[in-house]
Structures are given as structure tokens and as C-alpha cells.
Design a protein around this motif. Sequence first.
Motif, mmCIF file in Angstrom:
data_model
loop_
_atom_site.group_PDB
_atom_site.id
_atom_site.type_symbol
_atom_site.label_atom_id
_atom_site.label_comp_id
_atom_site.label_asym_id
_atom_site.label_seq_id
_atom_site.Cartn_x
_atom_site.Cartn_y
_atom_site.Cartn_z
ATOM 1 N N PRO A 108 0.807 -1.228 0.000
ATOM 2 C CA PRO A 108 0.000 0.000 0.000
ATOM 3 C C PRO A 108 0.835 1.272 0.000
ATOM 4 C CG PRO A 108 -0.144 -1.150 2.124
ATOM 5 C CD PRO A 108 0.523 -2.078 1.172
ATOM 6 N N ARG B 25 -2.561 -3.991 5.806
ATOM 7 C CA ARG B 25 -2.841 -2.632 6.293
ATOM 8 C C ARG B 25 -2.558 -2.524 7.787
ATOM 9 N NH1 ARG B 25 -7.963 1.205 4.799
ATOM 10 N NH2 ARG B 25 -7.554 2.855 6.312
ATOM 11 N N TYR C 32 -4.111 2.482 0.709
ATOM 12 C CA TYR C 32 -5.065 1.636 1.444
ATOM 13 C C TYR C 32 -6.291 1.321 0.577
ATOM 14 C CZ TYR C 32 -2.461 2.700 5.750
ATOM 15 O OH TYR C 32 -1.488 2.819 6.706
ATOM 16 N N GLU D 207 -5.873 -1.688 -1.304
ATOM 17 C CA GLU D 207 -5.693 -2.926 -0.548
ATOM 18 C C GLU D 207 -6.769 -3.965 -0.893
ATOM 19 O OE1 GLU D 207 -3.366 -4.361 2.137
ATOM 20 O OE2 GLU D 207 -2.611 -3.403 0.362
ATOM 21 N N GLY E 266 -10.279 4.627 1.999
ATOM 22 C CA GLY E 266 -9.117 5.494 1.894
ATOM 23 C C GLY E 266 -9.522 6.924 1.663
#
Lengths: 574, 440
Positions: A398, A436, A462, A465, A486
Amino acid sequence: MNGRHVALAVMFGVGCTGTIDGGRSPNGEFPTDSSPSPTSPTGPMPTEPTPTMPTMPSAPCTAVEPAPARVIRLSQVELGNTLDVLYGQVAALDVPRDSRAFGYSTGDQQTVNLPFAEGLQRTLETRSTAVRASWTFSSTCQASETAARTCAIDQLRTLGRLAFRRPLTASEVTELGEIYDLGRDTTATTTVLARARAGMDYALRALAQSPQLLYRSELGTDGAAAGTNAALTSSELATALAYTLLAAPPDAALLDAAERGELSTSAGRRAEVNRLLTASPNLFAAQLERFVSEWLLIDFDKPAWTKSASTYPSFSPALLTAIKSETSQQLRGWARQPSFDTLLTGSSWVVGPQTASLFGISAPATAGSVALNPSQRAGILTSPAFLGTHAHTDGSAPVSRGIVVLRNVLCRSLPPPPANVPPLPSSSSMPGRTTRAVVENHLRNGGSACQGCHALFNPMGYALEAYDGLGRFRTEENGLPVDSTGAIVGLDRPDQSVAGPTELARALSSSAEVQKCFTKQAFRFATGRLEATADRCTLERLDARFAANGKDVAGLLSALIEDETFTQRKVATP
Amino acid sequence: MTQISRRAWLKTFAGLSAASVAQFDGLLRSAWAQTAPPLRLVCLTQPHGITSYWRPRMPNGGALTERGWRLDFDPDSSLGPLERHKDSMVIIEGLDFTCCYGPGSTGSIGHHSAIAALTGSDLRGPDDRRSKTPSIDIFLASLLRTPPLVITFYDALKSWDATGEVYPENEDMVRTYQQLFGGLMTTTDPVAQAKSRADLRVLSYLNSDAQRLRTRLAGPERVKLDQHLETLHSMETRINRPTSCAKPAAPVGRGDLMEYPLRHQLAMQYLSTALACGLTRVATCHLSGGNRMPFLDLGGTDPAVHNDVVHVMQDNVDLSIRRVSRIHRWHAEHVAALCDQLKAIPEGNGTVYDNTIILWTNELGNPRDHEPWNVPFVLLGGGGAWQKGRFLTYNSGSGTSVTARETNAHNRLLTKVANQFGANRTFFGEPAFTGELQGL
């Protein structure tokens, strides 16, 4: 250097603000002198870029501010396409990879060093060996050495015009003739034909290694006074147009148009752009594929593609080949109608039998465009090519993904990372946590010094992800739910939360700041240089054209070619 | 004219142990025409920094002094393999890549500070990833008008040309062999001679072409053509190279698949041969055993060198320090082999080693923290106007301020080395750091 370390290396940035344009000085250069760096108990910390917005002059865009006169060494692709004209597509180039000091392989900083020159020599020997037998000399030409020489010179004149993008001068023809003569003696065979082919070999080598071929000249008419704006010659205009659009030398029709003076007007250049887009769609598609790949740093040779067999047992070299091939097909297909929005948000992708599992669909018999679930896929940022490149060998990344989006999609700069950044533990080595969670825990351990920088890009990473290190959509990792919420921070509007990757892609696509960044990236790619303050007006015109034409990328390149700055260069003092 | 005897030549390389190391197929009869042997430069760099096992130690365990130390004090001592060469060494600690974090820098630290190692300068900016100045190897190759030889086994360490462009990486020893030795003529074949004549005529044509273009250029654009002209000169030099120079047997297999130990073994051999044969006077090898070094005992199961060994080194855990030092020692073994080879080639009243400066450094200082200060430097070879067999420290001990570290800028060592070749420089790299290194 390990990718996992690099990805986290920005973690300890101090008071990071992510300045736009890196705080350039008014002349467009980066500051080279500043106050001493701050110090810390463990030593000096890196200098932080001044958090300033660009200070663009507000003068109206009336005067033409051309770029400095220069020569540009052909990139690998450009050289390959040029040699194809002389030899045909018979062998790969054997020269070192292009450096990308400015981000793109088109950069004008490249030089002819010894490894490049020797690699070119090897390439020419290989190509000559492959095609020498096909060099035909009619029976009339083979009647005598003199006749063969006359025929060879005729061929060299034709090839020379394509190689040098202009007719050969008389002295050049004389010199090539002398090289032809010496080249004839390099074969032990004594027939007229064999000796003529050997002579052609050497004369062509001279053409192919000549600075006239290796450099794209943008100097203007010889004799222009220093400090003045010089108009590019017709040959230079044709050359700049062809290599910008197609990464290939101008064809005979373009040279003819140039010699008739038709490229001196915007309309004339537009007409040739349109003709070439129709005449050479494959070259244009390859050029756009190259641009997009370099823009987003998609690189299938990156160590990240040495995927861990334990983490990704389904990964294989054949799968990588399929991903690579289908990404190329996708981008080349997109280049037929190259909409920026489609690039960033389109949910169709070329999928084949081997890659179908990456997209969670049934395997088709052959590779072709498939409409994917738009809640799972939206454009290039959600493709396996992008996600697998910006990943670790054993997991997603990420931080890396967020940094690429920040730097290349938003055109924002970051200060260099500090040195003492511990590597991020592998998520596979930490069962019971998502990637994460591992990153967030690592950040917390790093203390507040980490937060400034990472707050700028981690939220975008993120959001991605939702994909693992191969680009497979996922809702769970290590048995835990994946959190792909995010945000986009610091855009031209308040920070924007996004619920996941497709929302991220659509938000980026609709942002005016992202569109301007894309224009700037296209400018860098097409011109082979970084923008300077003098380019402000050009960029503003490009931004306007890009927005007005429905964000058509072909139109953007055409606008650059049509722009009045395309035809002139400022002459430097020798 | 310097003569190198066939006996000496064969003796030099016959002792190399690896089966793949080449055996020589001829006699080096007259490698160069000049009466005084030329001074040569070898630049060596490596990754991962140094540990306490890098410093020499006194036999009696006392405080380290300038002379009288040992290098093979422990099986894991980093420089142990160089014990036999220590009388010609200068070991320098406490120099910094100040140009990467001081005033005017772009702030390239960690692995990024490797750009400073041979350039003494930093990147031009975050979006302009050219070096501000050339590296000393390419700079001196240009000054001496000799073709540079650059071998790169580590992607963070590079050489840079006068335009700031990175010098192309090359880690393929099969290709290197072809470039260095593939064209050496050992025959009087008239066709080969005709090819040589035609090649030279092509180069003459290219040279005239480049000269014409150069006259129309100014500033950095002209430097591009200067670089091009130097390249053409190098190519001409290679065509005119000594025809009687012995060349190693060709390597077997694919260069890109070769294991790192063999790559380094061949690199050192090709490098010493190229220097001895006059194929170049400036050669560089950016050493690295890769991110997996299964041929070393680094603990665990095939650990990743960077993440699992270097970054996790603990100052209070001796075994973790030893593991990092073993990596350094592995590199030192190849450096020692290079010295052995150069020492075994007679030249004048001595050997090629006597007329060579070897400059060996690192990408950073502390392994775990990747700091660009206290970067190690080692000088080897008989060349260079300085006293040998010494350990020097430039660590002021005041620690952290930029001012204090400015005095330790490694630029002054680069200036000192460059001036051994007649460069007549007052600084090398970042202009702020003037003068030669004092005390050397």
C-alpha cells in the motif's frame, strides 16, 4: 535494495507537506542552495523542500517562449524503429536500457557512451548478417564493379534520406562512397555481388551510427543569432512530429510535406498528425502504451514480479507472460480511442485463459476484452499490471502504491526519505493481521515523525488494498476482512474519502488537478524534458484543449504538435 | 618498452582455482609502447556499510594506532583477506557523504546517497535524476582519453558521465569479455585487416560528423557531443589495441545466469588483464554478492541479505555483527584477489600493482541505520603520492552538526586521487569542499 524497505523508507519523513512541484525557483530549476539542514541527536536530517505553491507569473500568454535549442539522442524504441527502415525488423536492439532521469525514456539527457555505441555496433553486425543476402543488385548492376557502385550509391541516397530525415549532401555521398569502397574488401569472396553487398554493409553502418541519425536535431536554421528564436528547419519539424507521435522517423510523405513548407502552420501539422494516425495506428498505439507504462512505472522486469511461490502458488512465468501480453493488448486497444476517463475508470480489460482467475471470471477460450464487475475494477490503477508491479514478492504494497499515485498521478513531490527506516515485516510472517494493519502498526511504532508524509499517500494505497500482490480482488486477507477505505488528500478540493479502489479511480479521473498532472506528464513524455516556467502558457493551452476535447489523449499530443512553440527554439550562445 | 614475460603471465593466472577461470592462450609480448608505465585507477564500491570488525586491531589489543595493526585478527574480520597487502594500504574511517545532506544537497540518503560515492555530489533534484557532476572514474577516463571499463553488480551504485547521465549498467561477464577481448586480432588475415581499415574509416566519418554538429551547440548540449566524441575515440582505441595481448579463455554459459562468486572472479580477472594490456587505464567494479548469498553462513535459511541480515544488525549481539562482517569479508576476498593478480604481472622494475591506485568504498556507513556518514575508504596499490600502510581516522568526534561533518567530506579524498592523474583540481564534485584530504 529491497522493495519493502524502499516502500517504507519515506515513513520517517519530518513534517512532510508533499509540496506541489517541489518548490521550484522562478527559472524552473530546483534550488541548489539553501540553509543548512536541521540536525537531530543522531545526525543531520535531510533537507525538507520548502512547502510553497508554485509561483507562476500571471502575465498574459502572448509571446512565444520556445524551449532551448538542443539535440536528442534517439531512445531504444525510436532507434529500433529507425533501423527497421534501413534493415527491416530482423533483430532486436542490443543497446543498454534507456535511463529515465526525467521519468521517461524519451528524455533528452541521454548520451552516446561506449556501451551504447558498442551495442549499436553489435546490433548492426547482426542485422547486416540477417539481411545482407536480400540486398539485390540487378544484372545490370552486377555487370562490373563500377556499375555496382553506381547502383549502391543510388540505394544509399534513398536510404540516407530516410535515415537523416533529409536528402544527403554531395559530400556525404562522396564519403559514403569511399566507405563502400573499403567495405568491398572485407569479404573473401570475389564476385561483384558479394563485394557490393559487403560495401553496402559498411556504408549502411556509417549511416546508422551517424550523429545525423542518432540525434534528433532541434537547432533551427544554421546561423541564427544567439538569444533569438529560430524556426526549426522543415526536416527538423518532420522529425519532431514523427518521433513525438510515433517514435519513428518521418515517412516519405511527411518529408515531402515538410519540404513543401506545410508543417510551418498549425493546420498543416494537424493534417499530418491525422494522416499518420490513420496510416500508422500500430506505431501510435505502441507509443501510447509506452507513455502509460512509463507514467505509472509499470515494469514487468521489476523484482516485484519474482513472486513468492509459497504466497502465490498459482504464479508462473507463463502467467507473467500472459499478464504482460494482455496489458499490451489492452493499452494498444485503448489507444484507438484514447480517452483519459476510460484509462482511469474503464471496467473492460483484455482477459485470457490464464489470467481469468486473477479477475475472478471463467476462463475464455482466447484472450479478448471482457466487461468486468465495475464495483471491482476501474481502469489501469486496478489492473494486475499496475498492482503486481507495485507490490512485494509476497504481498501487496500500500505504501508503494500510494506513493506512485501521489507522485505520478497527482504530480506531488516528497522529500527524500531518511536513512534509518526499519524494513516492514512481511504480512505473511505476521498471521492474524492484514497488510494494512501491519503497516499501520509499523507507523505507530515510528512515532509522529512518520505521520506527516504517510498521511499524504497511505490513504490512496489503502484504497488499493482490495487487491493482493498479483492484482486479485479480495475482501479478506489472512482470514480477516480487508479495509479498503481510503482518501485523496490535498486535491483541489477538500480531502475526499473513498470507499474503495473504484471510487478512488473515479475521484481521480474527475479531478481537474489530476487532469493537469496528466497534461504535464504527457508534456514531459512528448518533449523529453521537464517543464520550465517558460512553458506555463503552453501547459495552460494544453490543459484547455485537453478539457475541451473530452480528455482525448491523441488530441492532447496533437495539441502539443500544433502549438506554436513546437516550431521554434531559442538559440544558445556557442 | 615494458616487457611482460610469458612465464610470469602464465604463472599469474595458472594458480586460480575455479575451473571456469580462464587459462591464457598466448603470450603478452609488448602491451604498451611507452617507456614509463602509466598510472591506472581502479574504483571499487560495495553495499551494506561496515561494522566494528572492519577496523584493524592492534596485536596486543591496545588502542588502534596509525601503524602496527592487523587485519586478520578474527575469522570474521572484514578486511582479513587483505592482510598480505596491508603494507600498501591506507585505511580511512570517518569520512562522510556530506554532499548528500549538507547545504545545496538534494537530500539523497540511505541507499540513495550511493550517488555520492564516486561523484562527490548529489542528484540534481527530485524530478531530475541526473548527477550534478561526473564520477571520478568517468571523469579521469575522459581526462586520460582512455576507454572506461565499468562493471555493475549492484543497482544502487553507479558511475556517471559529464552530462550527469548514469553510465550504463553491465553485469554480464560474457558480454564484458566480448567487448574487451573479442576483437583482439591475433592474425594477419587480409580480410581482418581490411575490416579494420573499413572500421577506422567509418569512425573517421562519424568523428567528422560529430565535430560538425558540435560546433553548432553550446553549453550542456555541446557536452553531449563531447561525450560522443570521446566514445568514438574509445572505439578507435579498441581497434588499434595491442594485437599481441594475451586474452583469457572465453567464459562458458550465459552471462545473465552466472552465479555471483564466478561473476566477481571473472570481473577481477578481466579488469586486471584489461589494465595490464593497456585496454584501459580506468576500471570500475561496483561489487555485490546479491540479495541472497547462500555461499555464506548468514544464519537462517537463505536469508535476504538486506532485510534479514543488514537491517537487523544489533550492536549488542556479536553474531549479528559477524554476519554483516562476513558479507564485507566476501567482497574483500575479491579485492585481495585483484591485488594478487596485479602484483603478479611484472612491469618495469616492479609490477602493474605498483602503478595502480585502487579506491574502494561503500554506499553507506552504518549497516542498520544506512547513514551516509562514517563511510569507509580503502586505498590500495603502489600508486599515489601518499605513505602506505596506515590507518587514518577523520572522525572529529564532535558528532552531529553539519559544520563538523563538513570537515569530513569525502570530496577531498576524491580530489587527492584525481590530482594524482594530473587533474589539477581544487575540488571534486560539490564545489564547497575545496582542497585535498589533509594527512593522507
